[in-house]
Scaffold this motif. Sequence first.
Motif, short mmCIF file in Angstrom:
data_model
loop_
_atom_site.label_atom_id
_atom_site.label_comp_id
_atom_site.label_asym_id
_atom_site.label_seq_id
_atom_site.Cartn_x
_atom_site.Cartn_y
_atom_site.Cartn_z
N ALA A 101 -21.09 -2.92 -22.83
CA ALA A 101 -22.32 -2.64 -23.57
C ALA A 101 -22.24 -3.25 -24.96
CB ALA A 101 -22.54 -1.15 -23.67
N MET A 102 -23.26 -4.01 -25.31
CA MET A 102 -23.38 -4.48 -26.69
C MET A 102 -24.28 -3.49 -27.40
SD MET A 102 -24.86 -8.02 -28.22
CE MET A 102 -25.48 -8.05 -29.89
N PRO A 103 -23.78 -2.88 -28.48
CA PRO A 103 -24.62 -1.92 -29.19
C PRO A 103 -25.70 -2.63 -30.00
CG PRO A 103 -22.54 -2.23 -30.35
CD PRO A 103 -22.45 -3.02 -29.07
N SER A 104 -26.67 -1.86 -30.42
CA SER A 104 -27.70 -2.38 -31.31
C SER A 104 -27.09 -2.64 -32.68
CB SER A 104 -28.82 -1.34 -31.45
OG SER A 104 -29.65 -1.66 -32.54
N TYR A 105 -27.48 -3.74 -33.29
CA TYR A 105 -27.08 -4.06 -34.65
C TYR A 105 -28.31 -4.10 -35.54
CZ TYR A 105 -22.38 -4.94 -33.05
OH TYR A 105 -21.13 -4.77 -32.53
N ASP A 106 -29.25 -3.18 -35.29
CA ASP A 106 -30.49 -3.16 -36.04
C ASP A 106 -30.31 -2.74 -37.50
OD1 ASP A 106 -29.99 -0.49 -35.54
OD2 ASP A 106 -32.04 -0.02 -34.92
N PHE A 107 -29.11 -2.29 -37.84
CA PHE A 107 -28.82 -1.94 -39.23
C PHE A 107 -28.59 -3.19 -40.09
CE2 PHE A 107 -24.89 -1.90 -36.82
CZ PHE A 107 -24.06 -2.72 -37.58
N LEU A 108 -28.34 -4.33 -39.45
CA LEU A 108 -28.21 -5.58 -40.20
C LEU A 108 -29.56 -5.95 -40.81
CD1 LEU A 108 -26.06 -7.73 -37.72
CD2 LEU A 108 -25.27 -6.65 -39.84
N THR A 109 -29.54 -6.57 -41.96
CA THR A 109 -30.79 -7.01 -42.58
C THR A 109 -31.36 -8.20 -41.81
OG1 THR A 109 -29.75 -8.62 -44.06
CG2 THR A 109 -29.91 -6.33 -44.86
N ASP A 110 -32.62 -8.47 -42.05
CA ASP A 110 -33.25 -9.63 -41.43
C ASP A 110 -32.50 -10.91 -41.79
OD1 ASP A 110 -35.17 -7.88 -40.44
OD2 ASP A 110 -36.64 -8.36 -42.00
N GLN A 111 -32.07 -11.01 -43.04
CA GLN A 111 -31.33 -12.18 -43.50
C GLN A 111 -29.98 -12.29 -42.78
OE1 GLN A 111 -32.29 -14.74 -45.42
NE2 GLN A 111 -30.30 -15.69 -45.07
N GLN A 112 -29.28 -11.18 -42.60
CA GLN A 112 -27.99 -11.22 -41.90
C GLN A 112 -28.15 -11.63 -40.44
OE1 GLN A 112 -26.92 -7.14 -42.94
NE2 GLN A 112 -25.08 -7.91 -44.00
N ILE A 113 -29.17 -11.11 -39.79
CA ILE A 113 -29.43 -11.47 -38.38
C ILE A 113 -29.79 -12.94 -38.28
CG2 ILE A 113 -30.96 -11.10 -36.40
CD1 ILE A 113 -31.06 -8.11 -37.24
N ALA A 114 -30.66 -13.41 -39.17
CA ALA A 114 -31.03 -14.83 -39.16
C ALA A 114 -29.80 -15.70 -39.38
CB ALA A 114 -32.08 -15.10 -40.25
N ALA A 115 -28.96 -15.30 -40.30
CA ALA A 115 -27.76 -16.10 -40.62
C ALA A 115 -26.78 -16.12 -39.46
CB ALA A 115 -27.09 -15.55 -41.88
N VAL A 116 -26.49 -14.97 -38.89
CA VAL A 116 -25.49 -14.94 -37.81
C VAL A 116 -26.00 -15.67 -36.57
CG1 VAL A 116 -26.07 -12.69 -36.72
CG2 VAL A 116 -23.70 -13.54 -36.70
N LEU A 117 -27.28 -15.53 -36.27
CA LEU A 117 -27.80 -16.23 -35.10
C LEU A 117 -27.91 -17.73 -35.34
CD1 LEU A 117 -30.44 -13.69 -33.76
CD2 LEU A 117 -28.14 -14.18 -32.88
N THR A 118 -28.22 -18.13 -36.55
CA THR A 118 -28.21 -19.56 -36.88
C THR A 118 -26.79 -20.10 -36.77
OG1 THR A 118 -30.18 -19.38 -38.25
CG2 THR A 118 -28.73 -21.26 -38.68
N TYR A 119 -25.83 -19.33 -37.25
CA TYR A 119 -24.42 -19.74 -37.13
C TYR A 119 -24.02 -19.90 -35.66
CZ TYR A 119 -19.35 -19.29 -36.91
OH TYR A 119 -18.02 -19.49 -36.61
N VAL A 120 -24.33 -18.92 -34.84
CA VAL A 120 -23.96 -18.97 -33.42
C VAL A 120 -24.68 -20.12 -32.73
CG1 VAL A 120 -24.22 -17.74 -31.21
CG2 VAL A 120 -23.33 -16.54 -33.22
N ARG A 121 -25.95 -20.33 -33.05
CA ARG A 121 -26.73 -21.40 -32.41
C ARG A 121 -26.30 -22.79 -32.86
NH1 ARG A 121 -31.93 -20.23 -30.22
NH2 ARG A 121 -32.91 -21.86 -31.46
N ASN A 122 -25.40 -22.85 -33.87
CA ASN A 122 -24.94 -24.14 -34.38
C ASN A 122 -23.42 -24.20 -34.50
OD1 ASN A 122 -27.40 -25.89 -35.15
ND2 ASN A 122 -27.93 -23.79 -35.68
N SER A 123 -22.73 -23.39 -33.71
CA SER A 123 -21.27 -23.38 -33.67
C SER A 123 -20.83 -23.43 -32.21
CB SER A 123 -20.73 -22.12 -34.34
OG SER A 123 -21.11 -22.08 -35.69
N PHE A 124 -19.54 -23.57 -32.01
CA PHE A 124 -18.96 -23.56 -30.65
C PHE A 124 -19.55 -24.65 -29.77
CE2 PHE A 124 -19.82 -18.99 -31.92
CZ PHE A 124 -18.62 -18.80 -32.57
#
Length: 145
Positions: A101-124
């Motif tokens: 189970a992946m828990p909800s990370y809705d406590f992250l700010t909009d900026q943090q979510i945008a940053a981490v997803l941009t990182y993942v979408r442009n890494s690996f």
Amino acid sequence: MKKLLVALAGLLLCGASASAQKKPAPKAKAAAPAAALIAQGKTVYTETCLSCHQADGGGVDGLNPPLIKTSYVLGDKTRIVKVVLNGLQGVDIDGEEYNNAMPSYDFLTDQQIAAVLTYVRNSFGNKATSISAAEVKAIRAANKK
């Protein structure tokens, strides 16, 4: 007078053919994500995602999906943002089943979510468009309804 008209017609035709031969301006390429956004995303990833998805984004077979070139990572932005906001469990991703189970990370700010997803979408080995904080904000608002 006739010579003048012929000369003018010749000039007009030369101008028209010269302008017809001009190449259209090249289309602008999609801007690469800003280095600062990628750096912020890497920090969020290290603090929040690394333990399950691993340092190389490879995940854990049968438990946590890889983040390398999957349809969830490279596909629809709304879907991947909702995964972060709502969590995820017992899903098939590109034909493989993952049961942790992946828990909800809705406590992250909009900026943090945008940053981490941009990182993942442009890494690996991934290459995808950035996700903005404004896009996350809109998806979060629609998700609450």
